[in-house]
Motif scaffolding. Sequence first.
Motif, PDB file in Angstrom:
ATOM      1  N   LYS A  39       0.846  -1.192   0.000  1.00 15.38           N
ATOM      2  CA  LYS A  39       0.000   0.000   0.000  1.00 15.38           C
ATOM      3  C   LYS A  39       0.878   1.238   0.000  1.00 15.38           C
ATOM      4  CE  LYS A  39      -4.184   1.639   2.055  1.00 15.38           C
ATOM      5  NZ  LYS A  39      -5.486   1.087   2.157  1.00 15.38           N
ATOM      6  N   ALA A  40       0.333   2.336  -0.501  1.00 15.31           N
ATOM      7  CA  ALA A  40       1.042   3.615  -0.481  1.00 15.31           C
ATOM      8  C   ALA A  40       0.067   4.708  -0.055  1.00 15.31           C
ATOM      9  CB  ALA A  40       1.606   3.933  -1.860  1.00 15.31           C
ATOM     10  N   TRP A  41       0.597   5.677   0.672  1.00 19.47           N
ATOM     11  CA  TRP A  41      -0.180   6.830   1.135  1.00 19.47           C
ATOM     12  C   TRP A  41       0.597   8.089   0.793  1.00 19.47           C
ATOM     13  CZ3 TRP A  41       1.079   2.609   4.089  1.00 19.47           C
ATOM     14  CH2 TRP A  41       0.041   1.838   4.601  1.00 19.47           C
ATOM     15  N   ALA A  42      -0.104   9.198   0.621  1.00 16.92           N
ATOM     16  CA  ALA A  42       0.576  10.453   0.321  1.00 16.92           C
ATOM     17  C   ALA A  42      -0.082  11.623   1.032  1.00 16.92           C
ATOM     18  CB  ALA A  42       0.574  10.713  -1.182  1.00 16.92           C
ATOM     19  N   ASP A  43       0.739  12.593   1.375  1.00 16.23           N
ATOM     20  CA  ASP A  43       0.289  13.884   1.864  1.00 16.23           C
ATOM     21  C   ASP A  43       0.795  14.906   0.851  1.00 16.23           C
ATOM     22  OD1 ASP A  43      -0.052  16.366   3.014  1.00 16.23           O
ATOM     23  OD2 ASP A  43       0.678  15.762   4.991  1.00 16.23           O
ATOM     24  N   PRO A  44      -0.029  15.256  -0.142  1.00 15.19           N
ATOM     25  CA  PRO A  44       0.411  16.162  -1.198  1.00 15.19           C
ATOM     26  C   PRO A  44       0.862  17.522  -0.687  1.00 15.19           C
ATOM     27  CG  PRO A  44      -1.661  15.125  -1.803  1.00 15.19           C
ATOM     28  CD  PRO A  44      -1.400  14.794  -0.365  1.00 15.19           C
ATOM     29  N   GLU A  45       0.226  18.010   0.376  1.00 15.90           N
ATOM     30  CA  GLU A  45       0.585  19.323   0.909  1.00 15.90           C
ATOM     31  C   GLU A  45       1.999  19.316   1.495  1.00 15.90           C
ATOM     32  OE1 GLU A  45      -1.078  22.294   4.300  1.00 15.90           O
ATOM     33  OE2 GLU A  45      -2.568  21.389   2.969  1.00 15.90           O
ATOM     34  N   ALA A  46       2.332  18.267   2.225  1.00 14.47           N
ATOM     35  CA  ALA A  46       3.669  18.151   2.813  1.00 14.47           C
ATOM     36  C   ALA A  46       4.681  17.584   1.819  1.00 14.47           C
ATOM     37  CB  ALA A  46       3.626  17.259   4.049  1.00 14.47           C
ATOM     38  N   GLY A  47       4.189  16.887   0.794  1.00 16.11           N
ATOM     39  CA  GLY A  47       5.087  16.275  -0.182  1.00 16.11           C
ATOM     40  C   GLY A  47       5.704  14.976   0.293  1.00 16.11           C
ATOM     41  N   THR A  48       5.001  14.297   1.221  1.00 14.98           N
ATOM     42  CA  THR A  48       5.521  13.056   1.782  1.00 14.98           C
ATOM     43  C   THR A  48       4.686  11.874   1.302  1.00 14.98           C
ATOM     44  OG1 THR A  48       6.156  14.289   3.753  1.00 14.98           O
ATOM     45  CG2 THR A  48       6.158  11.895   3.932  1.00 14.98           C
ATOM     46  N   VAL A  49       5.392  10.805   0.915  1.00 17.06           N
ATOM     47  CA  VAL A  49       4.749   9.562   0.508  1.00 17.06           C
ATOM     48  C   VAL A  49       5.287   8.447   1.393  1.00 17.06           C
ATOM     49  CG1 VAL A  49       4.539   7.864  -1.357  1.00 17.06           C
ATOM     50  CG2 VAL A  49       4.376  10.305  -1.875  1.00 17.06           C
ATOM     51  N   TYR A  50       4.394   7.549   1.790  1.00 24.70           N
ATOM     52  CA  TYR A  50       4.744   6.396   2.608  1.00 24.70           C
ATOM     53  C   TYR A  50       4.357   5.134   1.854  1.00 24.70           C
ATOM     54  CZ  TYR A  50       4.482  10.034   6.158  1.00 24.70           C
ATOM     55  OH  TYR A  50       4.635  11.191   6.863  1.00 24.70           O
ATOM     56  N   CYS A  51       5.206   4.109   1.899  1.00 21.35           N
ATOM     57  CA  CYS A  51       4.912   2.830   1.267  1.00 21.35           C
ATOM     58  C   CYS A  51       5.126   1.706   2.266  1.00 21.35           C
ATOM     59  CB  CYS A  51       5.817   2.573   0.072  1.00 21.35           C
ATOM     60  SG  CYS A  51       5.711   3.790  -1.239  1.00 21.35           S
ATOM     61  N   LEU A  52       4.202   0.765   2.285  1.00 17.99           N
ATOM     62  CA  LEU A  52       4.316  -0.424   3.117  1.00 17.99           C
ATOM     63  C   LEU A  52       4.637  -1.602   2.219  1.00 17.99           C
ATOM     64  CD1 LEU A  52       3.897  -1.613   6.002  1.00 17.99           C
ATOM     65  CD2 LEU A  52       1.548  -2.137   5.264  1.00 17.99           C
ATOM     66  N   SER A  53       5.664  -2.355   2.594  1.00  8.16           N
ATOM     67  CA  SER A  53       6.060  -3.491   1.768  1.00  8.16           C
ATOM     68  C   SER A  53       6.555  -4.642   2.630  1.00  8.16           C
ATOM     69  CB  SER A  53       7.167  -3.080   0.796  1.00  8.16           C
ATOM     70  OG  SER A  53       8.324  -2.669   1.507  1.00  8.16           O
ATOM     71  N   THR A  54       6.646  -5.808   2.015  1.00  4.70           N
ATOM     72  CA  THR A  54       7.305  -6.951   2.620  1.00  4.70           C
ATOM     73  C   THR A  54       8.409  -7.380   1.670  1.00  4.70           C
ATOM     74  OG1 THR A  54       5.735  -8.487   1.621  1.00  4.70           O
ATOM     75  CG2 THR A  54       5.280  -7.766   3.880  1.00  4.70           C
ATOM     76  N   GLY A  55       9.449  -7.954   2.232  1.00  4.47           N
ATOM     77  CA  GLY A  55      10.548  -8.397   1.397  1.00  4.47           C
ATOM     78  C   GLY A  55      11.692  -8.946   2.214  1.00  4.47           C
ATOM     79  N   PRO A  56      12.741  -9.373   1.534  1.00  7.22           N
ATOM     80  CA  PRO A  56      13.865  -9.982   2.228  1.00  7.22           C
ATOM     81  C   PRO A  56      14.749  -8.989   2.974  1.00  7.22           C
ATOM     82  CG  PRO A  56      14.295  -9.908  -0.118  1.00  7.22           C
ATOM     83  CD  PRO A  56      12.886  -9.445   0.077  1.00  7.22           C
ATOM     84  N   SER A  57      14.775  -7.721   2.530  1.00  7.06           N
ATOM     85  CA  SER A  57      15.651  -6.736   3.171  1.00  7.06           C
ATOM     86  C   SER A  57      15.262  -5.319   2.751  1.00  7.06           C
ATOM     87  CB  SER A  57      17.109  -6.974   2.768  1.00  7.06           C
ATOM     88  OG  SER A  57      17.290  -6.691   1.386  1.00  7.06           O
ATOM     89  N   ALA A  58      15.723  -4.352   3.540  1.00  8.79           N
ATOM     90  CA  ALA A  58      15.520  -2.947   3.184  1.00  8.79           C
ATOM     91  C   ALA A  58      16.250  -2.624   1.888  1.00  8.79           C
ATOM     92  CB  ALA A  58      16.002  -2.043   4.317  1.00  8.79           C
ATOM     93  N   ASP A  59      17.403  -3.255   1.666  1.00 11.90           N
ATOM     94  CA  ASP A  59      18.150  -3.013   0.430  1.00 11.90           C
ATOM     95  C   ASP A  59      17.358  -3.452  -0.800  1.00 11.90           C
ATOM     96  OD1 ASP A  59      20.349  -1.787   1.602  1.00 11.90           O
ATOM     97  OD2 ASP A  59      21.446  -3.674   1.827  1.00 11.90           O
ATOM     98  N   ALA A  60      16.628  -4.557  -0.692  1.00 11.81           N
ATOM     99  CA  ALA A  60      15.802  -5.016  -1.811  1.00 11.81           C
ATOM    100  C   ALA A  60      14.710  -3.993  -2.117  1.00 11.81           C
ATOM    101  CB  ALA A  60      15.199  -6.383  -1.502  1.00 11.81           C
ATOM    102  N   VAL A  61      14.079  -3.466  -1.076  1.00  9.79           N
ATOM    103  CA  VAL A  61      13.056  -2.426  -1.252  1.00  9.79           C
ATOM    104  C   VAL A  61      13.690  -1.194  -1.893  1.00  9.79           C
ATOM    105  CG1 VAL A  61      11.476  -0.869  -0.036  1.00  9.79           C
ATOM    106  CG2 VAL A  61      11.676  -3.261   0.684  1.00  9.79           C
ATOM    107  N   ARG A  62      14.851  -0.790  -1.396  1.00 10.05           N
ATOM    108  CA  ARG A  62      15.554   0.378  -1.913  1.00 10.05           C
ATOM    109  C   ARG A  62      15.854   0.225  -3.413  1.00 10.05           C
ATOM    110  NH1 ARG A  62      17.652   3.819   1.122  1.00 10.05           N
ATOM    111  NH2 ARG A  62      18.095   2.399   2.838  1.00 10.05           N
TER     112      ARG A  62
END
Length: 82
Positions: A39-62
């Motif tokens: 899932k992804a969420w955004a606050d257009p006014e602040a310019g911030t986006v958040y994403c929720l994920s699963t995976g083997p590592s933060a590096d894979a997500v990156r």
Amino acid sequence: MATFMDVHTGMKGITAEQLMEAHRADLAIEADEGVHFEKAWADPEAGTVYCLSTGPSADAVRRIHERTGHPADEIHPVPLSV
């Protein structure tokens, strides 16, 4: 699989369509790294986006976010949820 919440900044004014386009780009190649973007969420006014994920590592997500052109500023492991 581990769970991660990542944060993207500098996306002021992002629209729902642009957020969906970015999310779809991640979904299109997520299997390359064994990641699933839930899932992804955004606050257009602040310019911030958040994403929720699963995976083997933060590096894979990156790596997926970098390949799709919207690198994450922060990636946080989320070891507990209720």
